[in-house]
Design a protein around this motif. Structure first.
Motif, short mmCIF file in Angstrom:
data_model
loop_
_atom_site.label_atom_id
_atom_site.label_comp_id
_atom_site.label_asym_id
_atom_site.label_seq_id
_atom_site.Cartn_x
_atom_site.Cartn_y
_atom_site.Cartn_z
N THR A 64 -4.91 62.53 78.20
CA THR A 64 -3.91 61.88 77.19
C THR A 64 -2.99 63.08 76.59
O THR A 64 -1.77 62.93 76.43
CB THR A 64 -4.64 61.22 75.88
OG1 THR A 64 -5.53 60.34 76.45
CG2 THR A 64 -3.91 60.64 74.81
N ALA A 65 -3.62 64.36 76.36
CA ALA A 65 -2.74 65.28 76.09
C ALA A 65 -1.74 65.68 76.98
O ALA A 65 -0.58 65.96 76.64
CB ALA A 65 -3.67 66.57 75.70
N TRP A 66 -2.25 65.70 78.28
CA TRP A 66 -1.31 66.13 79.18
C TRP A 66 -0.22 65.08 79.47
O TRP A 66 1.12 65.59 79.46
CB TRP A 66 -2.07 66.08 80.63
CG TRP A 66 -1.38 66.19 81.84
CD1 TRP A 66 -0.79 67.29 82.57
CD2 TRP A 66 -0.87 65.06 82.70
NE1 TRP A 66 0.02 67.06 83.47
CE2 TRP A 66 0.07 65.78 83.72
CE3 TRP A 66 -1.04 63.75 82.50
CZ2 TRP A 66 0.41 64.77 84.69
CZ3 TRP A 66 -0.64 62.92 83.60
CH2 TRP A 66 0.25 63.35 84.81
N ALA A 67 -0.46 63.97 79.28
CA ALA A 67 0.64 62.88 79.54
C ALA A 67 1.50 63.04 78.12
O ALA A 67 2.78 62.68 78.35
CB ALA A 67 -0.04 61.50 79.40
N ALA A 68 0.93 63.26 77.00
CA ALA A 68 1.72 63.39 75.58
C ALA A 68 2.66 64.75 75.79
O ALA A 68 4.06 64.50 75.57
CB ALA A 68 1.01 63.71 74.49
N GLY A 69 2.30 65.66 76.70
CA GLY A 69 3.31 66.91 76.79
C GLY A 69 4.17 66.71 78.08
O GLY A 69 5.38 66.86 77.79
#
Length: 246
Positions: free
Chosen positions: A204-209
């Motif tokens: 999720t953090a990767w996708a948000a970035g």
């Protein structure tokens, strides 16, 4: 895992020109494929045997991480990394393990689980968002195997690292993010010139970035800068610490 017993200094040439300074982190890199029916649980079992044998021998066990392939056209199932503070630390550890009767059987134990190719690489940190933390047992690794364009110099890369810091440093989504550049010191025939990888808390953090980067007005300029210096193949991995730490 196999202990690398020699470094072919005469063959480094181009590689050393782009490697990190002499005191940079040094990594043993084992690019592996699982034997049929084997998986991460079997690596952890072999890891436990390695730790037991090292304790018997009175040897330190450097931090180590394993990545398992999540997405990407990569001819490997997993990668084991053993980290050393510098080349001398690696040399002392390798020599001590090679002279230890207790460690002699460790490699055979790992070979029942995986078939690996071993190499050495230097590593430097390109970006630290300042608030990195992993909320679970694993992290999401966004990796890029890169070939440098003709004529690229170390000064060009330094300028690119500065550009990356400036752009990512202005985004909240990259506060919990680390970016590293790794250069092979004992490259194989199919090695990339450089590997760039980002450590994200989770998918999720990767996708948000990714979403924030795509919406940034500064992203287009950074991508032109990046593509002027190198071309890369991307992949995603699930990474976890297997030796050291909590």
């Amino acid at each position: 895992m196999n202990v690398i017993k020699a470094i072919l200094v005469a063959s480094l040439g181009f590689v050393l020109m782009f490697s990190a300074p002499a005191q940079a982190d040094i990594r043993e890199v084992y690019v592996c494929n699982y034997h049929d029916g084997k998986g991460m649980a079997d690596i952890l079992s072999a890891r436990d045997y390695y730790l037991k044998q090292a304790k018997k021998a009175g040897l330190a066990t450097p931090d180590a991480f394993v990545w398992n392939l999540y997405k990407g056209a990569v001819p490997a199932d997993a990668i084991w990394f053993t980290n050393h503070t510098d080349m001398m630390a690696f040399a002392k550890q390798a020599q001590a393990e090679g002279a230890s009767p207790e460690m002699a059987a460790v490699n055979a134990r790992f070979e029942t689980v995986v078939d690996c190719e071993a190499s050495l690489a230097s590593r430097q940190q390109v970006f630290d968002g300042g608030a990195f933390a992993v909320s679970g047992d694993t992290a999401l690794i966004s990796a890029n195997a890169c070939m440098l364009n003709d004529g690229v110099s170390p000064a060009d890369l330094k300028d690119l690292w500065g550009h990356i810091k400036g752009v990512l440093g202005g985004m909240d989504e990259y506060k919990n993010f680390l970016l590293y550049a790794s250069t092979p010191l004992t490259p194989g025939a199919n090695s990339a010139d450089m590997y760039l990888y980002g450590v994200n808390d989770n998918l999720t953090a990767w996708a948000a970035g990714r979403a924030a980067f795509g919406e940034s007005k500064a992203a287009e300029s950074l991508m032109r800068h990046f593509q002027a210096l190198m071309s890369c193949d991307a992949s995603l991995w699930i990474g976890q610490r297997v030796v050291g730490g909590e």
